[in-house]
Motif scaffolding. Structure first.
Motif, short mmCIF file in Angstrom:
data_model
loop_
_atom_site.label_atom_id
_atom_site.label_comp_id
_atom_site.label_asym_id
_atom_site.label_seq_id
_atom_site.Cartn_x
_atom_site.Cartn_y
_atom_site.Cartn_z
N THR B 21 4.20 -13.68 -15.79
CA THR B 21 3.79 -12.27 -15.91
C THR B 21 2.26 -12.07 -15.84
N PRO B 22 1.47 -12.87 -16.57
CA PRO B 22 0.02 -12.65 -16.50
C PRO B 22 -0.54 -12.80 -15.08
N TYR B 23 0.03 -13.74 -14.32
CA TYR B 23 -0.46 -13.95 -12.95
C TYR B 23 -0.09 -12.76 -12.07
N LEU B 24 1.11 -12.22 -12.30
CA LEU B 24 1.54 -11.05 -11.51
C LEU B 24 0.61 -9.88 -11.79
N GLN B 25 0.20 -9.76 -13.07
CA GLN B 25 -0.74 -8.68 -13.41
C GLN B 25 -2.06 -8.86 -12.67
N ASP B 26 -2.52 -10.12 -12.60
CA ASP B 26 -3.77 -10.41 -11.88
C ASP B 26 -3.65 -10.03 -10.40
N ILE B 27 -2.48 -10.37 -9.83
CA ILE B 27 -2.27 -10.07 -8.40
C ILE B 27 -2.27 -8.56 -8.20
N PHE B 28 -1.63 -7.86 -9.11
CA PHE B 28 -1.56 -6.42 -9.03
C PHE B 28 -2.96 -5.81 -9.07
N ARG B 29 -3.78 -6.36 -9.98
CA ARG B 29 -5.15 -5.84 -10.11
C ARG B 29 -6.01 -6.16 -8.90
N SER B 30 -5.65 -7.25 -8.18
CA SER B 30 -6.50 -7.69 -7.07
C SER B 30 -6.39 -6.76 -5.85
N GLY B 31 -5.47 -5.83 -5.87
CA GLY B 31 -5.31 -4.91 -4.73
C GLY B 31 -4.38 -5.47 -3.68
N PHE B 32 -3.74 -6.61 -3.98
CA PHE B 32 -2.84 -7.22 -3.00
C PHE B 32 -1.66 -6.30 -2.64
N PRO B 33 -1.07 -5.58 -3.63
CA PRO B 33 0.06 -4.70 -3.26
C PRO B 33 -0.35 -3.66 -2.23
N GLY B 34 -1.58 -3.15 -2.35
CA GLY B 34 -2.06 -2.17 -1.38
C GLY B 34 -2.13 -2.78 0.01
N PHE B 35 -2.62 -4.02 0.03
CA PHE B 35 -2.72 -4.74 1.30
C PHE B 35 -1.34 -4.97 1.91
N LEU B 36 -0.39 -5.30 1.03
CA LEU B 36 0.98 -5.54 1.48
C LEU B 36 1.58 -4.26 2.06
N LEU B 37 1.30 -3.16 1.38
CA LEU B 37 1.81 -1.87 1.82
C LEU B 37 1.25 -1.53 3.21
N LEU B 38 -0.05 -1.80 3.35
CA LEU B 38 -0.71 -1.57 4.64
C LEU B 38 -0.03 -2.39 5.73
N LEU B 39 0.27 -3.65 5.35
CA LEU B 39 0.91 -4.55 6.30
C LEU B 39 2.28 -4.00 6.71
N ILE B 40 3.02 -3.50 5.72
CA ILE B 40 4.36 -2.96 6.01
C ILE B 40 4.24 -1.73 6.90
N ILE B 41 3.27 -0.85 6.59
CA ILE B 41 3.09 0.37 7.40
C ILE B 41 2.75 0.01 8.84
N MET B 42 1.80 -0.94 8.97
CA MET B 42 1.40 -1.38 10.32
C MET B 42 2.61 -1.96 11.05
N GLY B 43 3.37 -2.78 10.32
CA GLY B 43 4.55 -3.42 10.90
C GLY B 43 5.55 -2.39 11.37
N MET B 44 5.79 -1.37 10.53
CA MET B 44 6.77 -0.35 10.87
C MET B 44 6.30 0.46 12.08
N LEU B 45 4.99 0.72 12.10
CA LEU B 45 4.42 1.44 13.26
C LEU B 45 4.67 0.66 14.54
N GLY B 46 4.36 -0.64 14.46
CA GLY B 46 4.53 -1.52 15.62
C GLY B 46 5.99 -1.58 16.02
N TYR B 47 6.86 -1.69 15.00
CA TYR B 47 8.30 -1.79 15.25
C TYR B 47 8.81 -0.53 15.94
N GLY B 48 8.35 0.63 15.45
CA GLY B 48 8.77 1.90 16.04
C GLY B 48 8.37 1.99 17.51
N THR B 49 7.13 1.60 17.77
CA THR B 49 6.65 1.66 19.15
C THR B 49 7.43 0.68 20.03
N LEU B 50 7.71 -0.51 19.46
CA LEU B 50 8.45 -1.52 20.22
C LEU B 50 9.84 -0.99 20.59
#
Lengths: 252, 413
Positions: B21-50
């Protein structure tokens, strides 16, 4: 002759309030093999850690080849090789890669490195294991790798902590033969061990520690004398020294 | 009264969750979820166009094999077992099936959900690209059966006593599954089913041959240790973690690089770090990430998403992920006694590590850039040019200082 290692009034430990070592004094000259003996918890490993520079003395000074760690870290560190009690190897490296790493770290000449590493692999019966990862070796083999690495760099001082743990009889013999050889070529050796019979046979002098103090030191005759029994073996003298008193007897 | 093994399993799972749990909190604070979300959005955009502009020659069979085979074959098993269990749990071996059943449930449910997600993404492509596609429900049922058979086969594999035989059987299972996926994609269903029956019989026969353990204690303990290492390695990219013994692979196809380093005093730490990078799980992860990145970028280049900028964006994202991963090298040998004993200047340690990280990232960025070159043939010049320019500028001018600063800050702490 100038000593290779001089420990002068060393008091040390993990906390200034509770020192583990109390005013330790000794030196080791070139061509000498000195045995460091004591019960578990006597302060042998702490003394070694201070010499290695892993712990800072609270009082006193340690010099190797006339310099302290603070004065010239490079010269200090390149003057000794260390074999720890438990083998400390890199899991991702093979036996041969460890030798290469040590050769690079101690700046061993490339030609000399090739020749010596081959010789050591053969001498310690490890040639067949040269490409094995350290994680796949038995404890004794790991210890052999540590010893081979120490011998590769041919430093003026060897600090060896419990070298016989896990070694097979051939390994013990090879190690002792090599230690006698490096001693005869002028190197100094500080060896901590519980195997008193071997220490008695091979060492020129002895340091007996008890409860963080040096309770006796010198040649076998001197240690016998300090134990109060001139005819005792090292083991008997040691037994008298560490059980006869509380370890605070004055050192002569 | 003896504790039930099911209870023990639950306790161990709860303990692991609490531990991370403490490590997950650190990851959450690091902004990684935002980056992951960005990755998913980009992926979905690419997928839609494909999907919208799917080229007539899109290699749907190859893509299907690459994405569906691992989903069907990969059958991990979290058992929370550790070495001491050989002494304490082994006497209760006859009760272990209940314990392992809980592990299967724990792993198979997310496994089937993952398969469902990949199928949901792949089926629209398959239905557009294949000339005579099977009904989606039939295809899905086939994949579910295939995954279940693979899970059962993976347990039999774990029981095989000889590591060589175990690896051989696993390779065979993966290869045959890939063939079966290909058959499902290109031939009529009855032919694929016949083929599947034949392959199942072959695997069943082969798995009966080698010597087997009734309960593969050592295998499961090693597998658990590897999973924990992977978790901690991932956490290590974000925060300080306890050092676990590294899992090592020979990787002769990469390890020769370390041997090429010149034998000099100045190269000591570089030699050590290159071997660490190449032989530990970190190296495996970098290789997999780079290859996956190259494949995804290649597919996006073929679809010419956003006039090539889609592929360029994804290549930058992959580079960022690789950058996060490679910086986990900081965790290696942090507490090694040799750093204090080797007669080497202290600054050489950090300097060498930084150089290894910079060179690794440079090589990965060039490899990720290669598929972008195909854009030139399509007349898109700017995406590859901008990508390489930005990547080189970051890696050569910004990364060295940034990495050294972070390293010394961690060491001071």
């Amino acid at each position: 002759m100038e000593p290779v290692l001089r420990v002068d009034g060393l008091t040390g430990g993990y906390s200034p309030r509770r020192p583990v070592l109390h005013n330790i004094n000794f030196d080791i000259k070139p061509g000498e093999m000195v045995g460091l003996i004591g019960l578990n918890g006597a302060g042998k490993s702490t003394t070694i850690k201070h010499i290695l520079g892993l712990m800072k003395p609270l009082k006193g000074e340690i010099q190797i080849r006339g310099t302290t760690l603070e004065q010239d870290p490079q010269r200090y560190r390149s003057s000794f090789a260390y074999v720890p009690e438990s083998p400390v190897l890199f899991d991702e490296m093979t036996v041969q890669e460890h030798l290469r790493l040590t050769g690079m770290a101690y700046d061993v000449d490339p030609g000399h490195y090739e020749q010596r590493s081959e010789m050591l692999l053969k001498e310690f019966h490890m040639a067949a294991k040269r490409t094995a990862f350290s994680g796949h070796l038995s404890k004794g083999m790991k210890q052999k790798v540590m010893i081979m690495n120490a011998l590769l760099s041919e430093p003026p001082l060897y600090i060896i902590d419990e070298p016989f743990l896990g070694l097979d009889p051939l390994g013990i013999r090879s190690l002792l033969e090599r230690l006698v050889e490096v001693k005869n070529s002028g190197a100094a050796i500080l060896m901590s061990s519980h195997i008193l019979a071997t220490v008695e046979t091979y060492c020129d002098r002895f340091l007996v520690m008890h409860r963080g103090k040096m309770v006796a030191q010198g040649s076998l005759e001197q240690v016998r004398e300090q134990s109060g029994d001139r005819n005792a073996s090292l083991e008997e003298a040691f037994y008298r020294l560490v059980t006869g008193g509380d370890g605070d007897a004055p050192v002569t | 009264m003896r504790q039930s093994l099911k209870e023990l399993w639950q306790q161990r799972r709860a303990a692991f969750r609490k531990e991370i749990t403490p490590y997950l909190q650190d990851i959450f604070r690091s902004g990684f979820p935002g980056f992951l979300l960005l990755l998913i959005i980009m992926g979905m955009l690419g997928y839609g166009t494909l999907l919208r502009d799917l080229p007539a020659d899109f290699p749907y069979v190859l893509v299907g094999i690459i994405f569906l085979t691992p989903m069907a074959c990969y059958s991990p098993l979290r058992t929370w077992l550790h070495p001491a269990d050989v002494a304490f749990l082994m006497p209760r071996e006859q009760e272990m099936p209940a314990y392992v059943k809980a592990s299967w449930r724990h792993n198979l449910i997310p496994g089937f959900i993952g398969l469902g997600i990949v199928m949901a993404l792949y089926l629209p492509i398959y239905e557009r690209a294949a000339s005579n596609p099977h009904h989606w429900a039939v295809f899905l049922v086939c994949m579910v059966i295939l995954k279940s058979l693979n899970a059962a086969a993976s347990w039999r594999e774990r029981q095989i006593a000889w590591p060589g035989a175990r690896r051989g059987v696993r390779l065979l299972r993966w290869s045959l599954t890939a063939l079966l996926v290909a058959a499902l994609l290109v031939v009529p269903l009855w032919k694929a089913a016949l083929f599947g029956l034949l392959l199942s019989a072959v695997i069943w026969l082969i798995q009966r041959l080698p010597v087997r353990h009734s309960f593969p204690w050592e295998r499961l303990i090693a597998e658990e240790a590897r999973t924990r290492r992977t978790y901690y390695q991932f956490f290590g990219s974000f925060t300080d973690v306890p050092v676990l013994p590294a899992k090592v692979a020979k990787r002769p196809y990469l390890a020769w690089i370390a041997g090429r380093l010149r034998y000099t005093h100045a190269n000591t730490y570089r030699y050590l770090f290159v071997l660490t990078l190449l032989r530990t799980e970190l190296g495996g992860m970098l290789v997999r990430l780079t290859l996956l990145g190259m494949l995804v970028i290649y597919l996006l280049v073929r679809s010419a998403l956003l006039e090539g900028f889609g592929a360029a964006g994804i290549s930058v994202l992959f580079l960022i992920i690789i950058r996060i991963q490679v910086s986990a090298l900081r965790q290696s040998h942090r507490h090694s006694v040799w750093r204090h004993i080797y007669p080497l200047p202290d600054e050489q340690h950090n300097e060498s590590m930084m150089r290894v990280v910079v060179k690794t990232l440079l090589i990965c960025s060039l490899l990720l850039w290669l598929p972008l070159l195909l854009l030139l043939a399509k007349g898109f010049i700017w995406p590859p040019l901008i990508t390489i320019g930005l990547s080189l500028a970051y890696i050569l001018f910004r990364l060295p200082g940034q990495f050294l600063k972070k390293l010394s800050k961690e060491q001071d702490d």
